[in-house]
Structure formats: structure tokens, C-alpha cells
Design an enzyme around this catalytic site. Structure first.
Site, short mmCIF file in Angstrom:
data_model
loop_
_atom_site.label_atom_id
_atom_site.label_comp_id
_atom_site.label_asym_id
_atom_site.label_seq_id
_atom_site.Cartn_x
_atom_site.Cartn_y
_atom_site.Cartn_z
N ASP A 130 1.42 0.41 -1.43
CA ASP A 130 0.93 -0.97 -1.50
C ASP A 130 0.63 -1.31 -2.96
O ASP A 130 -0.11 -0.59 -3.62
CB ASP A 130 -0.34 -1.13 -0.65
N HIS A 137 -4.99 -12.96 -6.89
CA HIS A 137 -5.77 -12.08 -6.01
C HIS A 137 -6.57 -11.07 -6.84
O HIS A 137 -7.77 -10.88 -6.61
CB HIS A 137 -4.85 -11.35 -5.04
N GLU A 203 -4.78 -9.22 5.03
CA GLU A 203 -4.21 -9.44 3.71
C GLU A 203 -2.80 -9.94 3.90
O GLU A 203 -1.95 -9.27 4.50
CB GLU A 203 -4.24 -8.17 2.85
N GLU A 205 0.71 -10.39 2.95
CA GLU A 205 1.62 -9.70 2.02
C GLU A 205 3.05 -9.80 2.53
O GLU A 205 3.30 -10.17 3.69
CB GLU A 205 1.25 -8.20 1.92
N ASP A 237 -1.80 -6.44 5.88
CA ASP A 237 -2.51 -5.21 5.52
C ASP A 237 -3.97 -5.37 5.94
O ASP A 237 -4.83 -5.77 5.15
CB ASP A 237 -2.38 -4.98 4.01
N LYS A 257 -8.15 0.87 5.04
CA LYS A 257 -6.82 0.24 5.04
C LYS A 257 -5.84 0.90 5.99
O LYS A 257 -4.79 0.32 6.27
CB LYS A 257 -6.22 0.34 3.62
CA CA Z 1 -3.12 -4.68 0.36
#
Ligand code: CA
Length: 421
Positions: A130, A137, A203, A205, A237, A257
Site C-alpha cells: 500500500d 491525504h 480509505e 483507493e 483499505d 489495516k
Molecule cells: Ca491505505
């Protein structure tokens, strides 16, 4: 392009898209598919009907696997050949005759209404990284957690920051995720607590799938990096902010995560995204020579995030765009391999949260609510600082230009209550 399959207006899946995926097409039968309009195109059946026989590649059995890895391994020329063949066979003018044997066979066995199939994980994810490539961000997070005056750490503008993540818990859209439990350190407390996260976040992404491997010791050059990329997915994520802020020093995110990341089911190829290339943001200071790229290396892809509370309607909470990425995919792959780290077919590389410049384009609740200090109001009258149990998160992404729309379909997950410990 016009197809003999009816494609609804504003569909993400015209004949120019032709993404690849894996579906359970009938109960117990899993194989590779593409998509046109509201139909999954059964690639295994098309191979059985000899549709690909005149191509210079042998596709026998390749579409019968439960992942796309074997097909991806055949290389870009093979992917392009399948793409062109599908565009030919599904072109509005291809079948002159309604009782052509192939036309009858495809209609009877080669097409499945999308609501009648179950989309599955399209690739076996071999490794997952990642990145942290959105300057908006990284700046927002730096302002909240560190020093507002020096939000970006000194390395940020010189290299695409990233970390090695966990492949085992990457799941396909439609998979629901339990609220994770873990250690947190409440403000002012002397000892950490254990329990379900109170700061469940998404998140926004995108991720790319690697389509060509390297040997240990080799490096992918920035100018050739796209040759190693098969296509893109939407990527959510999921993150537990309170667990993250306690555990992340000094080695970065860990259990905050790796409890579940969700991908959209269709891999959209770089070929389909060609018309949507754009210039990325100016990079200042100049990057080191191994990170230099030329030409249009960013992509103009609209990205929306919705929260849908149980039995309520969807609420748009974020509207961002993949074009904002400071570091492009070529720079990410060049940096990842510059030390000789080898890459494998099926590797997944996520962009990092994609925030834009204005507050409505921030790609996480952490930023949208500024760490919970500005709650978001939803249409049912409730408020969110973070994500509640039984909320459904939906990411949608599409590129649009001159009447052509290429999309990814939905990336959906519902947040379930924490499992008992
Ligand atoms: Ca991330």
C-alpha cells in the site's frame, strides 16, 4: 462501438471496456468472464465454441481456472487479442444471420444476466503493498497527527512512501467485515484498553495488478513500468484509527489495516483506460532520475464513496478523482523494485487514500470529519464521525469523456458487529 447486446445508457461496461473477472456462473461452476452491459460474458464457453481458435495463442483451459492468474501470465499481446476478438464478435454488425450457429450458442450458453452470477475474487493476490501517494491525504493526516506547519515528512516529496501489507485478507466486493478488536490507548489513560475499534474507517483507493514478473535483483524502469501492469481495481483499505494511532510507531500500520480490504470484482485493463490519461500534478522539487517519467501517467477516474445505513438510502460522502495522485503508478513500481525486490503476477499495489483538494473530496472519514470533530449528517437524520455497525460502504469509479464511459462496478462491504472474543 455498438454491440448486438443492449447496453443501458450510462453503463460502466460498453464494448470499449471489457474488464476481466471470475464468476460462479451457475451454482458450483466457476470460470473467467468479461462483461458487456448487464451481461457476464462466459469466456470458458466462448473458448469451447472456438471463438479464440484463430488467434495465435492457445487459450485451452485458461478460462476454466478459479482465478485470472494463468490468463494474466499469458502476457499483454494475448490479453489484447482476446479484447479485439470480443469487440469483433459482439459488434452490432458481426452476425448477419439470426440463426448463425455461433450466435445461437453464445445467446444460449455464453451470456449470463449479471444478477444471476456471483462475482468472486478475480486474482490470487500473491503480495500486497500500500502506497501513500496523495499529497492532499498525506498533508491532512500530517496536520492532524503531527505538526500543521510541517505536515509532510522530509522524505515525502522525494519517494513514494509505502508499506508491505497483508494479502490473505483482501476480499471481493460483497464480503462483509466484522468490526475488528484490538488495543487502543484512550487520551489521558495510563494503560491501553482492549475492545472493538471505536473509529472504523474506509480509505478510498485504487489498486493495480501486476501482469509480468521480474527476477530477484532486477529493477523495473519507470519508462517501462506500464508493461508490467495488467489492470486496475477499486480498493477499500478498511482501517481502525484508534488501533492505528497506538500501534503504528515506529514500524507503521499492522492490525489496524489487515482485518479486511475490499476490491471491486472487475479488473479494468490499461487498454480500456487509454482515452482517460491526464498529466499528474507538478512535482517540486525535481525527483531523482530513476523516478522521472514523461507523458500522461495519471488517469482521470471519478471516484465516489457512499454510506448506506441499514434499511436506509445511500449517502454520497466523498467525490474524488484518481488524477490527483502526486506519485504515478510508474514511479511506484520503479521505486518498489529499484533495490532489486522481485514482483510476481497477481501482486496488488494500492495507491493510498485518494483525497482531492477540497473537503468534499477527502477519501476517509478521518479527514472528512477531521478526526471526528465535524460529524457528517446523513439523510436519515443520523450523524457519523466514523462508520457504525451495519453501515454499508460503497465505492464507485468511472471515467467519462466524449460520450464514452468506462467504469469499475461497485466495491461494497457491510460492517458487521464485532465477533465475541
Ligand atoms: Ca491505505
Amino acid at each position: 462501438m455498438k454491440s448486438w447486446i443492449e447496453i443501458p445508457e450510462n453503463s460502466d461496461f460498453p464494448l470499449e471496456n471489457l474488464p476481466f473477472g471470475i464468476a460462479e456462473v451457475v451454482p458450483g461452476k466457476i470460470n473467467a468472464v468479461s462483461r458487456i452491459g448487464d451481461y457476464a460474458v462466459d469466456l470458458e464457453k466462448l473458448e469451447w465454441f472456438h471463438v479464440f481458435d484463430d488467434l495465435e495463442f492457445n487459450f485451452e483451459g485458461v478460462f476454466s481456472h478459479s482465478t485470472l492468474n494463468a490468463f494474466i501470465e499469458m502476457g499483454h499481446e494475448a490479453h489484447l487479442a482476446v479484447r479485439k476478438k470480443l469487440q469483433q464478435v459482439f459488434d452490432a454488425d458481426y452476425f448477419k444471420d439470426d440463426d448463425d450457429d455461433l450466435f445461437v450458442s453464445i445467446q444460449a450458453f455464453g451470456l449470463h444476466r449479471i444478477e444471476n452470477v456471483t462475482m468472486l475474487m478475480p486474482v490470487k493476490v500473491t503480495d500486497y503493498t500500500d502506497f501513500y501517494s496523495s499529497i492532499e491525504h498525506a498533508t491532512n493526516v500530517g496536520m492532524m497527527f503531527r505538526d500543521p506547519a510541517n505536515a509532510l515528512l522530509p522524505n515525502w516529496r522525494h519517494l513514494p512512501v509505502g508499506y508491505h501489507g497483508r494479502a490473505s485478507s483482501i476480499v471481493v466486493s460483497g464480503t462483509n467485515i466484522h468490526r475488528p478488536k484490538g488495543q487502543t490507548m484512550p487520551a489521558g489513560a495510563e494503560r491501553p484498553e482492549f475492545g472493538p475499534t471505536k473509529m472504523f474507517d474506509f480509505e478510498l483507493e485504487m489498486a493495480f495488478v501486476v501482469g509480468r514478473e521480474t527476477e530477484l535483483g532486477d529493477s523495473v524502469k519507470a519508462y517501462e513500468a506500464e508493461d508490467y501492469i495488467f489492470g486496475f481495481l477499486l480498493f477499500n483499505d478498511l482501517s481502525a484509527r484508534d488501533i492505528q494511532s497506538w500501534e503504528y510507531v515506529p514500524l507503521g500500520p499492522f492490525l489496524s489495516k489487515n482485518f479486511g480490504s475490499v476490491v471491486s470484482p472487475w479488473i479494468v485493463t490499461l487498454d480500456a483506460l487509454e482515452p482517460f490519461r491526464v498529466q499528474g500534478p507538478e512535482q517540486d522539487p525535481q525527483v531523482l532520475p530513476y523516478l522521472k517519467t514523461e507523458g500522461l501517467r495519471n488517469f482521470d477516474i471519478n471516484l465516489d464513496v457512499f454510506i448506506q445505513p441499514e434499511n436506509e438510502s445511500e449517502n454520497l460522502v466523498c467525490r474524488s478523482n484518481f488524477r490527483h495522485m502526486y506519485w504515478n503508478i510508474c514511479q511506484q513500481l520503479a521505486h518498489h523494485t529499484v533495490n532489486g525486490c522481485n514482483i510476481t503476477i497477481g501482486d496488488l499495489y494500492a495507491s493510498g487514500t485518494i483525497s482531492g483538494p477540497d473537503p468534499g473530496s477527502y477519501g476517509s472519514m478521518l479527514e472528512l470529519t477531521w478526526r471526528g470533530s465535524k460529524p457528517i449528517s446523513l439523510s436519515d437524520g443520523s450523524e457519523r464521525k466514523f462508520i457504525n455497525d451495519n453501515d454499508t460502504l460503497i465505492i464507485r469509479g468511472y471515467a467519462e469523456k466524449d460520450g464514452l464511459r468506462i467504469g469499475f462496478g461497485d466495491c461494497v462491504t457491510k460492517v458487521l458487529p464485532a465477533n465475541p472474543y
